[in-house]
Design an enzyme around this catalytic site. Structure first.
Site, PDB file in Angstrom:
ATOM      1  N   TYR A   1      57.939  49.828 -43.889  1.00  0.00           N
ATOM      2  CA  TYR A   1      56.626  49.173 -43.769  1.00  0.00           C
ATOM      3  C   TYR A   1      56.012  49.525 -42.410  1.00  0.00           C
ATOM      4  O   TYR A   1      54.839  49.910 -42.325  1.00  0.00           O
ATOM      5  CB  TYR A   1      56.753  47.655 -43.940  1.00  0.00           C
ATOM      6  CG  TYR A   1      55.451  46.923 -43.696  1.00  0.00           C
ATOM      7  CD1 TYR A   1      54.399  47.020 -44.606  1.00  0.00           C
ATOM      8  CD2 TYR A   1      55.265  46.148 -42.550  1.00  0.00           C
ATOM      9  CE1 TYR A   1      53.191  46.361 -44.375  1.00  0.00           C
ATOM     10  CE2 TYR A   1      54.065  45.484 -42.321  1.00  0.00           C
ATOM     11  CZ  TYR A   1      53.031  45.598 -43.229  1.00  0.00           C
ATOM     12  OH  TYR A   1      51.832  44.949 -42.990  1.00  0.00           O
TER      13      TYR A   1
ATOM     14  N   PRO B   1      47.075  42.634 -36.798  1.00  0.00           N
ATOM     15  CA  PRO B   1      47.562  41.249 -36.766  1.00  0.00           C
ATOM     16  C   PRO B   1      49.084  41.208 -36.850  1.00  0.00           C
ATOM     17  O   PRO B   1      49.701  42.129 -37.387  1.00  0.00           O
ATOM     18  CB  PRO B   1      46.976  40.632 -38.045  1.00  0.00           C
ATOM     19  CG  PRO B   1      46.183  41.699 -38.721  1.00  0.00           C
ATOM     20  CD  PRO B   1      46.564  43.004 -38.122  1.00  0.00           C
TER      21      PRO B   1
ATOM     22  N   SER C   1      54.183  37.365 -46.355  1.00  0.00           N
ATOM     23  CA  SER C   1      54.147  36.648 -45.071  1.00  0.00           C
ATOM     24  C   SER C   1      54.147  35.125 -45.299  1.00  0.00           C
ATOM     25  O   SER C   1      54.754  34.378 -44.527  1.00  0.00           O
ATOM     26  CB  SER C   1      52.942  37.074 -44.240  1.00  0.00           C
ATOM     27  OG  SER C   1      51.754  36.870 -44.950  1.00  0.00           O
TER      28      SER C   1
ATOM     29  N   LYS D   1      52.474  51.602 -41.782  1.00  0.00           N
ATOM     30  CA  LYS D   1      51.323  51.089 -41.027  1.00  0.00           C
ATOM     31  C   LYS D   1      51.036  51.980 -39.813  1.00  0.00           C
ATOM     32  O   LYS D   1      49.883  52.212 -39.458  1.00  0.00           O
ATOM     33  CB  LYS D   1      51.562  49.638 -40.581  1.00  0.00           C
ATOM     34  CG  LYS D   1      51.729  48.641 -41.706  1.00  0.00           C
ATOM     35  CD  LYS D   1      50.567  48.587 -42.694  1.00  0.00           C
ATOM     36  CE  LYS D   1      49.285  48.012 -42.141  1.00  0.00           C
ATOM     37  NZ  LYS D   1      48.255  47.868 -43.202  1.00  0.00           N
TER      38      LYS D   1
ATOM     39  N   LEU E   1      52.250  38.199 -37.835  1.00  0.00           N
ATOM     40  CA  LEU E   1      52.535  37.410 -39.046  1.00  0.00           C
ATOM     41  C   LEU E   1      51.356  36.478 -39.385  1.00  0.00           C
ATOM     42  O   LEU E   1      50.999  35.625 -38.576  1.00  0.00           O
ATOM     43  CB  LEU E   1      53.809  36.602 -38.800  1.00  0.00           C
ATOM     44  CG  LEU E   1      54.312  35.742 -39.940  1.00  0.00           C
ATOM     45  CD1 LEU E   1      54.672  36.586 -41.150  1.00  0.00           C
ATOM     46  CD2 LEU E   1      55.540  34.943 -39.477  1.00  0.00           C
TER      47      LEU E   1
HETATM   48  N1  LIG Z   1      50.256  39.238 -44.310  1.00  0.00           N
HETATM   49  C1  LIG Z   1      50.579  39.577 -43.074  1.00  0.00           C
HETATM   50  O1  LIG Z   1      51.300  38.861 -42.348  1.00  0.00           O
HETATM   51  C2  LIG Z   1      50.025  40.841 -42.486  1.00  0.00           C
HETATM   52  C3  LIG Z   1      50.245  41.096 -41.125  1.00  0.00           C
HETATM   53  C4  LIG Z   1      49.724  42.247 -40.573  1.00  0.00           C
HETATM   54  C5  LIG Z   1      48.999  43.121 -41.336  1.00  0.00           C
HETATM   55  N2  LIG Z   1      48.814  42.861 -42.650  1.00  0.00           N
HETATM   56  C6  LIG Z   1      48.030  43.829 -43.431  1.00  0.00           C
HETATM   57  O2  LIG Z   1      46.974  43.141 -44.086  1.00  0.00           O
HETATM   58  C7  LIG Z   1      46.676  43.814 -45.323  1.00  0.00           C
HETATM   59  C8  LIG Z   1      46.714  42.818 -46.449  1.00  0.00           C
HETATM   60  O3  LIG Z   1      48.002  42.210 -46.464  1.00  0.00           O
HETATM   61  P1  LIG Z   1      48.308  40.893 -47.306  1.00  0.00           P
HETATM   62  O4  LIG Z   1      49.448  40.221 -46.664  1.00  0.00           O
HETATM   63  O5  LIG Z   1      47.014  40.185 -47.535  1.00  0.00           O
HETATM   64  O6  LIG Z   1      48.857  41.547 -48.621  1.00  0.00           O
HETATM   65  P2  LIG Z   1      48.751  41.084 -50.107  1.00  0.00           P
HETATM   66  O7  LIG Z   1      48.343  39.667 -50.247  1.00  0.00           O
HETATM   67  O8  LIG Z   1      50.002  41.557 -50.735  1.00  0.00           O
HETATM   68  O9  LIG Z   1      47.541  41.956 -50.622  1.00  0.00           O
HETATM   69  C9  LIG Z   1      47.659  43.346 -50.699  1.00  0.00           C
HETATM   70  C10 LIG Z   1      46.417  43.889 -51.374  1.00  0.00           C
HETATM   71  O10 LIG Z   1      46.531  45.310 -51.444  1.00  0.00           O
HETATM   72  C11 LIG Z   1      46.322  45.717 -52.817  1.00  0.00           C
HETATM   73  N3  LIG Z   1      47.190  46.862 -53.096  1.00  0.00           N
HETATM   74  C12 LIG Z   1      48.523  46.921 -53.011  1.00  0.00           C
HETATM   75  N4  LIG Z   1      48.957  48.140 -53.366  1.00  0.00           N
HETATM   76  C13 LIG Z   1      47.870  48.859 -53.686  1.00  0.00           C
HETATM   77  C14 LIG Z   1      47.649  50.178 -54.122  1.00  0.00           C
HETATM   78  N5  LIG Z   1      48.655  51.025 -54.292  1.00  0.00           N
HETATM   79  N6  LIG Z   1      46.386  50.592 -54.356  1.00  0.00           N
HETATM   80  C15 LIG Z   1      45.344  49.745 -54.163  1.00  0.00           C
HETATM   81  N7  LIG Z   1      45.488  48.474 -53.744  1.00  0.00           N
HETATM   82  C16 LIG Z   1      46.731  48.045 -53.505  1.00  0.00           C
HETATM   83  C17 LIG Z   1      46.702  44.515 -53.658  1.00  0.00           C
HETATM   84  O11 LIG Z   1      46.006  44.606 -54.859  1.00  0.00           O
HETATM   85  P3  LIG Z   1      46.323  43.625 -56.108  1.00  0.00           P
HETATM   86  O12 LIG Z   1      45.784  42.279 -55.732  1.00  0.00           O
HETATM   87  O13 LIG Z   1      45.597  44.269 -57.228  1.00  0.00           O
HETATM   88  O14 LIG Z   1      47.808  43.629 -56.240  1.00  0.00           O
HETATM   89  C18 LIG Z   1      46.235  43.365 -52.787  1.00  0.00           C
HETATM   90  O15 LIG Z   1      44.872  43.087 -52.988  1.00  0.00           O
HETATM   91  C19 LIG Z   1      47.726  44.924 -45.467  1.00  0.00           C
HETATM   92  O16 LIG Z   1      47.143  46.114 -44.976  1.00  0.00           O
HETATM   93  C20 LIG Z   1      48.847  44.476 -44.544  1.00  0.00           C
HETATM   94  O17 LIG Z   1      49.591  45.573 -44.062  1.00  0.00           O
HETATM   95  C21 LIG Z   1      49.300  41.728 -43.252  1.00  0.00           C
END
Ligand SMILES: NC(=O)c1ccc[n+]([C@@H]2O[C@H](COP(=O)([O-])OP(=O)(O)OC[C@H]3O[C@@H](n4cnc5c(N)ncnc54)[C@H](OP(=O)(O)O)[C@@H]3O)[C@@H](O)[C@H]2O)c1
Length: 280
Positions: free
Chosen positions: A71, A98, A113, A75, A100
């Site tokens: 992961y 960001p 998360s 990123k 967590l």
């Molecule tokens: N959550 C955290 O703590 C955190 C921290 C730092 C950075 N981030 C970043 O924030 C972003 C969103 O994270 P999240 O935690 O909100 O994740 P999440 O709830 O799992 O959402 C991921 C999103 O990406 C879409 N997705 C996944 N695989 C895909 C693919 N192959 N093609 C197109 N769309 C795809 C999913 O679509 P579906 O809804 O259709 O499945 C979903 O809308 C990511 O870039 C992650 O790296 C998250």
């Protein structure tokens, strides 16, 4: 690298990001904000010990590979490619990293998360469903388990369903008897949204922005949670362990960013999990 890691993590992150940037360039979009992650900052063994990480720190790609942190690698690759693309083409790209992210859920399924917090509340027998796309053979399934275990978030006992080339993995976790008293860097999803807007709207925004609000040790987090919600199944004790990395959001704060108190994030998260029936 296991095939699953490339197909599920690296390729969508890098190719997906570049596809969007190319489309933005063609459509003459003025500025693009890329959501990267603290995972693209913090995995750097050469960063001086004890020094707070800022935007000049990048996760070491080779170190991510050798430690199977796919992961983090995805990123780091995606963010560095995005900024390279910006240099090459002149597209205005700003990245936000960001740590967590917690906060009230909008979507119906639980993201990984939020599971970190839910796991601290629910103790044993958390049963949740995580969708792993295109995970339809044995090799990929094992790799998916390895990746999930590698995150330290879950303990996989099993399971498997296959529909439309997508697998549903039921994830069972056990409550923590003991937890490493490591430092957590937490930010509220609503404050991340504010950060993205600031990065988009402020003319002077440029480059990368670390987006983290609260630095808190597991034991202090446990005390806070217990004072707010005394009746959940919390870890029994804490061990001391790894050296922590710390990051600063000073650059983002200079842009005008501020964040809500941790208590608000914890209460709003937990109330939203209760409302969704996740803590039943
Ligand atoms: N959550 C955290 O703590 C955190 C921290 C730092 C950075 N981030 C970043 O924030 C972003 C969103 O994270 P999240 O935690 O909100 O994740 P999440 O709830 O799992 O959402 C991921 C999103 O990406 C879409 N997705 C996944 N695989 C895909 C693919 N192959 N093609 C197109 N769309 C795809 C999913 O679509 P579906 O809804 O259709 O499945 C979903 O809308 C990511 O870039 C992650 O790296 C998250």
């Amino acid at each position: 690298m296991p095939k699953f890691c490339f197909v599920e993590l690296i390729e969508p992150a890098v190719k997906g990001t570049l596809n969007v940037l190319k489309a933005c360039l063609e459509a003459k979009v003025k500025r693009v904000i890329v959501v990267s992650s603290g995972a693209a900052v913090g995995l750097n063994p050469r960063w001086p010990k004890g020094q707070i990480m800022d935007e000049t720190c990048w996760s070491d790609k080779e170190y991510c590979r050798t430690t199977n942190n796919w992961y983090c690698l995805s990123k780091t690759e995606a963010e560095s490619e995005a900024l390279e693309f910006a240099k090459r083409t002149g597209l205005d790209v700003v990245t936000v990293c960001p740590n967590l992210i917690w906060g009230p859920l909008l979507q119906s399924n639980v993201n990984s998360s939020s599971l970190v917090l839910i796991k601290r509340l629910k103790g044993n027998k958390l049963s949740s469903v995580v969708r792993v796309s295109a995970c339809d053979d044995k090799e990929n399934f094992s790799a998916a388990c390895l990746v999930a275990v590698g995150t330290g978030v879950f303990q996989f006992l099993y399971a498997y369903l296959n529909s439309n080339k997508q697998s549903l993995l039921s994830v069972y976790t056990e409550g923590y008897e003991s937890l490493e008293n490591r430092l957590r860097m937490i930010v509220d999803v609503r404050d991340v949204a504010e950060a993205l807007l600031l990065a988009y709207e402020k003319a002077e925004a440029e480059g990368r922005y670390i987006c983290t609000a609260h630095l808190i040790r597991e034991r202090d987090l446990f005390d806070k949670l217990k004072s707010l919600y005394p009746n959940y199944n919390y870890p029994k004790n804490f061990t001391e362990g790894r050296e922590d990395v710390t990051m600063s959001s000073e650059k983002l704060q200079r842009l005008g960013w501020s964040f809500r108190p941790l208590e608000e994030t914890l209460i709003d998260s937990i109330e939203s999990y209760k409302k969704a029936g996740i803590l039943d």
